[in-house]
Design a protein around this motif. Structure first.
Motif, short mmCIF file in Angstrom:
data_model
loop_
_atom_site.label_atom_id
_atom_site.label_comp_id
_atom_site.label_asym_id
_atom_site.label_seq_id
_atom_site.Cartn_x
_atom_site.Cartn_y
_atom_site.Cartn_z
N ALA A 19 7.12 -5.52 4.50
CA ALA A 19 6.35 -4.58 3.68
C ALA A 19 6.51 -3.14 4.15
O ALA A 19 6.50 -2.21 3.34
N SER A 20 6.71 -2.95 5.44
CA SER A 20 6.83 -1.59 5.97
C SER A 20 8.15 -0.93 5.61
O SER A 20 8.29 0.30 5.73
N LEU A 21 9.13 -1.72 5.16
CA LEU A 21 10.44 -1.14 4.85
C LEU A 21 10.37 -0.16 3.68
O LEU A 21 11.14 0.81 3.63
N VAL A 22 9.47 -0.39 2.73
CA VAL A 22 9.33 0.54 1.61
C VAL A 22 8.90 1.92 2.14
O VAL A 22 9.43 2.96 1.71
N ARG A 23 7.96 1.93 3.07
CA ARG A 23 7.52 3.20 3.65
C ARG A 23 8.68 3.90 4.36
O ARG A 23 8.83 5.13 4.26
N THR A 44 19.66 1.72 -12.97
CA THR A 44 19.78 1.55 -11.52
C THR A 44 19.53 2.87 -10.78
O THR A 44 18.99 2.87 -9.67
N ALA A 45 19.89 3.98 -11.40
CA ALA A 45 19.56 5.27 -10.79
C ALA A 45 18.05 5.45 -10.71
O ALA A 45 17.51 5.91 -9.69
N ASN A 46 17.35 5.08 -11.79
CA ASN A 46 15.88 5.22 -11.80
C ASN A 46 15.20 4.28 -10.82
O ASN A 46 14.21 4.63 -10.18
N VAL A 47 15.74 3.06 -10.67
CA VAL A 47 15.19 2.12 -9.70
C VAL A 47 15.39 2.65 -8.28
O VAL A 47 14.50 2.54 -7.43
N THR A 48 16.56 3.23 -8.02
CA THR A 48 16.82 3.81 -6.71
C THR A 48 15.79 4.89 -6.39
O THR A 48 15.22 4.94 -5.29
N LEU A 49 15.54 5.76 -7.36
CA LEU A 49 14.54 6.81 -7.17
C LEU A 49 13.14 6.23 -7.00
O LEU A 49 12.35 6.71 -6.18
N ALA A 50 12.83 5.20 -7.78
CA ALA A 50 11.48 4.63 -7.75
C ALA A 50 11.15 4.03 -6.38
O ALA A 50 10.00 4.11 -5.93
N ILE A 51 12.15 3.44 -5.73
CA ILE A 51 11.87 2.84 -4.42
C ILE A 51 11.84 3.89 -3.32
O ILE A 51 11.38 3.64 -2.20
N GLY A 52 12.33 5.11 -3.63
CA GLY A 52 12.25 6.19 -2.67
C GLY A 52 13.58 6.65 -2.11
O GLY A 52 13.64 7.56 -1.29
N ALA A 217 19.35 -0.31 -1.16
CA ALA A 217 18.34 0.63 -0.66
C ALA A 217 17.69 0.10 0.61
O ALA A 217 17.47 0.86 1.57
N PHE A 218 17.37 -1.19 0.64
CA PHE A 218 16.75 -1.76 1.84
C PHE A 218 17.77 -1.87 2.98
O PHE A 218 17.41 -1.68 4.15
N LEU A 264 4.46 0.59 -5.71
CA LEU A 264 4.29 -0.44 -4.69
C LEU A 264 3.98 0.18 -3.33
O LEU A 264 4.58 1.17 -2.94
N ASP A 265 3.04 -0.43 -2.63
CA ASP A 265 2.72 0.00 -1.27
C ASP A 265 2.73 -1.21 -0.34
O ASP A 265 2.89 -2.35 -0.78
N GLU A 266 2.57 -0.95 0.94
CA GLU A 266 2.68 -2.03 1.92
C GLU A 266 1.65 -3.13 1.68
O GLU A 266 1.97 -4.32 1.78
N GLU A 267 0.43 -2.77 1.37
CA GLU A 267 -0.62 -3.77 1.21
C GLU A 267 -0.34 -4.65 0.00
O GLU A 267 -0.53 -5.88 0.04
N THR A 268 0.11 -4.05 -1.11
CA THR A 268 0.42 -4.84 -2.31
C THR A 268 1.55 -5.81 -2.02
O THR A 268 1.49 -6.98 -2.44
N ILE A 269 2.57 -5.36 -1.31
CA ILE A 269 3.69 -6.25 -0.97
C ILE A 269 3.24 -7.34 -0.02
O ILE A 269 3.58 -8.52 -0.20
N ARG A 270 2.46 -6.98 0.97
CA ARG A 270 2.00 -7.96 1.96
C ARG A 270 1.17 -9.06 1.29
O ARG A 270 1.32 -10.24 1.59
#
Length: 279
Positions: A19-23, A44-52, A217-218, A264-270
């Motif tokens: 979950a911390s990987l998104v941060r 895919t460009a928008n998804v890349t931006l959305a994840i950060g 991205a990950f 999405l945040d860490e708590e939601t993913i966790r």
């Protein structure tokens, strides 16, 4: 509790940091270089931006080596394949290998035509691919497993997906993800399932390509390709579940999906991740 459940719980303890990987992605904003297909480029460009992360779509042979040198991950997607594109992929891929930049290959439509199958196998043979993401028939075709592909869609496979994923990982020396209603991820030694997702993901063009982009991205922040692939599939599947709650149909689902990834945040993913690890 049976042995398989015990193995699953033990494995999950090792994945607590997912979950911390998104941060971390949002803090580092890694550049993801795509040599990808024209159908999904905008999504895919928008998804890349959305994840950060930051996307760049650079396909010209004259610049791919220079561009990939600036990136933290490289996506190779053969969805709208022409032979000249493979040459650009090889140039970028060799430069990525030299600089130890992870490469994710999406063998779109492998098994449908000889050009697609042979091109994907050439990339796997001539480059060190870090992660391979496809549907069951695409990955099966690369191993010579009998299956049915209709266009770029997987219809059937004559071998269990777990076996195909593990064999492909060992043969090609990379982490393999087979996406579907239940995603299978193996690096040849470890095996995991991700059960996040929603049927609407299959109703829009490019959801598989979005998964590939998220793996990249990950991988830009997590060197373990197996963990990065699991995190990517949890992210897309969980975002799909959340987007479906607001969507009226496939069109609005696509928009809500981008929003859900961005939110999405860490708590939601966790709380929401549905991962099983089989020892």
């Amino acid at each position: 509790m049976n042995q398989q459940q015990e193995d699953s719980n033990t494995g999950l303890e090792k994945l607590e940091g997912l979950a911390s990987l998104v941060r971390i992605i949002r803090a580092r904003k890694p550049l993801v270089h795509h040599i990808t297909n024209m159908v999904v480029m905008n999504d895919t460009a928008n998804v890349t931006l959305a994840i950060g992360a930051l996307p760049v779509m650079a396909h010209a042979r004259e610049e791919v080596e220079e561009m990939v040198s600036l990136a933290s991950a490289l996506v190779l997607n053969i969805g709208t394949l022409v032979p000249e594109q493979i040459e650009a992929m090889l140039l970028a891929g060799r430069q990525a290998n030299e600089r130890q930049i992870p490469i994710v290959l999406d063998p779109v439509g492998a098994g449908a035509t000889r050009l697609r199958t042979e091109s994907a196998l050439r990339l796997l043979r001539e480059l060190h691919i870090t992660a391979l993401r496809g549907n069951a028939s695409e990955i099966g075709a690369l191993l010579g497993v009998e299956g049915e592909t209709r266009g770029v869609e997987s219809i059937s496979l004559s071998e269990e997906r777990e076996s195909v994923a593990q064999r492909a990982a060992r043969q090609f020396g990379c982490c393999v993800t087979i996406t579907g209603a239940r995603d299978v991820i193996s690096d040849g030694r470890r095996l995991a399932y991700v059960e996040n997702g929603h049927p609407l993901l299959a109703s829009i063009t490019g959801s598989g390509c979005m998964a590939t982009t998220l793996v990249a991205a990950f991988l830009a922040v997590e060197p373990d390709a197996w963990k990065a692939s699991i995190a990517a599939l949890v992210t897309l599947g969980l975002a799909g579940e959340l987007a479906a709650q607001k969507a009226a149909g496939p069109g609005t689902f696509r928009s809500h999906l981008i929003d859900a990834i961005a939110a999405l945040d860490e708590e939601t993913i966790r709380r929401g991740q549905k991962v099983s690890v089989i020892a």
